[in-house]
Design an enzyme around this catalytic site. Structure first.
Site, PDB file in Angstrom:
ATOM      1  N   HIS A 124      42.849  36.014  36.499  1.00 37.16           N
ATOM      2  CA  HIS A 124      43.200  35.539  37.844  1.00 37.16           C
ATOM      3  C   HIS A 124      42.163  34.484  38.245  1.00 37.16           C
ATOM      4  CE1 HIS A 124      43.482  35.825  42.277  1.00 37.16           C
ATOM      5  NE2 HIS A 124      44.667  36.360  42.104  1.00 37.16           N
ATOM      6  N   ASP A 201      37.578  43.503  35.850  1.00 34.52           N
ATOM      7  CA  ASP A 201      38.373  43.281  37.059  1.00 34.52           C
ATOM      8  C   ASP A 201      39.482  44.326  37.100  1.00 34.52           C
ATOM      9  OD1 ASP A 201      40.125  42.472  39.002  1.00 34.52           O
ATOM     10  OD2 ASP A 201      40.249  40.378  38.346  1.00 34.52           O
ATOM     11  N   GLN A 204      44.267  44.992  39.235  1.00 33.97           N
ATOM     12  CA  GLN A 204      45.643  45.383  38.873  1.00 33.97           C
ATOM     13  C   GLN A 204      45.692  46.698  38.113  1.00 33.97           C
ATOM     14  OE1 GLN A 204      48.361  44.015  39.901  1.00 33.97           O
ATOM     15  NE2 GLN A 204      47.541  42.126  40.749  1.00 33.97           N
ATOM     16  N   LYS A 227      45.603  46.720  47.064  1.00 33.11           N
ATOM     17  CA  LYS A 227      46.480  46.855  45.893  1.00 33.11           C
ATOM     18  C   LYS A 227      46.607  48.295  45.430  1.00 33.11           C
ATOM     19  CE  LYS A 227      45.527  42.241  44.208  1.00 33.11           C
ATOM     20  NZ  LYS A 227      46.645  41.281  44.219  1.00 33.11           N
ATOM     21  N   CYS A 365      48.337  32.775  40.933  1.00 29.52           N
ATOM     22  CA  CYS A 365      46.892  32.538  40.875  1.00 29.52           C
ATOM     23  C   CYS A 365      46.360  32.765  39.466  1.00 29.52           C
ATOM     24  CB  CYS A 365      46.128  33.419  41.855  1.00 29.52           C
ATOM     25  SG  CYS A 365      46.635  33.206  43.550  1.00 29.52           S
TER      26      CYS A 365
END
Ligand code: PMP
Length: 406
Positions: A124, A201, A204, A227, A365
């Protein structure tokens, strides 16, 4: 056997009762943000009605209530990620802020000209741009792990990029554009063997799969509350305790100091040293309630149910003539990215909106990974545990309808 009843779960989410263009809302934009259960909305409302105060400094009852609620949320996050200590959990605004914090504080302090940072092709923009900015400030080199035609990390190519100049390997656990689940444990292990630190990261991943930070051994980990069924404006930076304590804070102010004179300031240990000023107290408490909700369903149940749903959707979408699925790794979570021959992605998105279906269209993104597949944009339905096979059926029927009406 039923893991849980997604139709019952749906009832916990007031917004999922909305009607869009006369149809029941079908929310398939979960990779952009998730909806909030009543339990989270009520918890935030309760905070403002019964607990609201600034934290840590006052002598009164409400300060104690607010501080307890905030610190209880920190413990919920720690347990959710299986981190070793609450001292390793820093509340920030979201994944983007967490990554920028690491780049600005740890990066500026520890990296120097000639050092190298490795990112993956899947990232991202939030996990590309801060490193590019740091590279420009410091004269660093950014290197990129390539992916194969299914969107999977090429581990052999990664191993070749590692060298004594590598100081950081920063990558996503799940791609927001393709859904690929990356082999995080292996990538981290190889980085550590080369003497590099790692940032994972989790924006997600946390809502779809079990994250065990002690098993993964990541040095830094980031995610956003919104999220994972929590509020916007709150997120988490995890960092190993020693690493956080040897890192200078990036923002100065109240709450983060032990002692201040005009000559010199002593900072608190982590996490306070990175929480300058009045933070987002109510939404941290709301995030705690979201984690409670996920735990009640069980993250392993969620993972299994969504895996089934993803296969169901993949099989139906594959059969739509002219539909090209992008991101075909065997290990995926939540995301179905596609283009439909004869239609722009915007046309598809608008047609689905008419049927009450919310998907994202665009570059998500993550321009570099879409360009890897020769694309500037895709249509991206993304799943959560409140989606059902009926939602998928409606999505697929709407695509056939669009084609019929051309
Ligand atoms: N990383 C990934 C993989 C993401 O999907 C996102 C959000 N789309 C981010 C980072 C940034 O999250 P936020 O905008 O909540 O800071």
């Amino acid at each position: 056997k039923a893991l849980f009843d997604a139709n019952l779960v749906k009832k916990d989410f007031p917004i999922l009762q909305e009607r869009i263009n006369g149809r029941p809302l079908i929310w398939l934009d979960n990779a952009a943000t998730t909806q909030k259960p009543r339990q989270v909305i009520d918890r935030i409302s309760y905070f403002y009605q019964h607990e609201n105060s600034n934290i840590h400094r006052a002598a009164h009852e409400l300060a104690a209530r607010a501080t307890d609620a905030y610190e209880a949320a920190r413990e919920k996050v720690r347990a959710f990620l299986n981190a070793g200590s609450t001292n390793e959990i820093v509340f920030v605004r979201g994944a983007t802020e967490a990554i920028n914090l690491v780049a600005k504080s740890w990066g500026d302090q520890h990296l120097s000209a000639g050092d190298e940072i490795i990112v993956s092709n899947l990232e991202h923009h939030a996990n590309i741009v801060p490193w590019q900015q740091l590279a420009a400030r410091k004269g660093l080199k950014l290197r990129v792990i390539p992916v194969d035609d299914d969107g999977q990390i090429l581990l052999d190519e990664y191993a070749k990029l590692l060298n004594p100049k590598t100081k950081l390997v920063t990558f996503t656990q799940v791609s927001n554009a393709l859904g690929t689940v990356t082999p995080a444990k292996k990538i981290i292990e190889l980085a550590h063997q080369a003497g590099a630190k790692t940032l994972l990261d989790g924006a997600q991943s946390v809502s779809h799969l079990r994250v065990d930070l002690q098993a993964l051994d990541a040095d830094f980990f980031v995610f956003s509350g919104h999220k994972v069924f929590g509020p916007t404006g709150i997120g988490v930076l995890y960092g190993k305790e020693d690493l956080l304590n040897e890192t200078q804070p990036w923002q100065g102010g109240g709450n983060m100091i032990k002692d201040v004179t005009f000559e010199h300031t002593q900072f608190h240990q982590a996490p306070s040293r990175f929480e300058a000023g009045t933070g987002n107290i109510a939404d941290a408490v709301g995030l705690g309630a979201a984690i409670d909700y996920v735990n009640r369903l069980g993250i392993d149940n969620i993972n299994q149910y969504e895996h089934y749903l993803l296969l169901y959707a993949t099989n139906l979408l594959k059969d739509v003539p002219g539909l090209r699925l992008v991101g075909t790794a065997p290990d995926k979570a939540s995301v179905l990215s596609f283009t439909l021959k004869g239609f722009t992605n915007d046309e598809v998105g608008q047609a689905l909106n008419k049927e009450g279906i919310a998907v994202r269209t665009g570059h998500h993104c993550a321009q570099p990974i879409l360009r890897r597949f020769g694309l500037e944009s895709t249509v991206r339905p993304s799943l959560a545990f409140y989606n059902t096979c009926e939602d998928i059926d409606t999505l697929v029927e709407s695509l056939y309808k669009l084609k019929r009406n051309k």
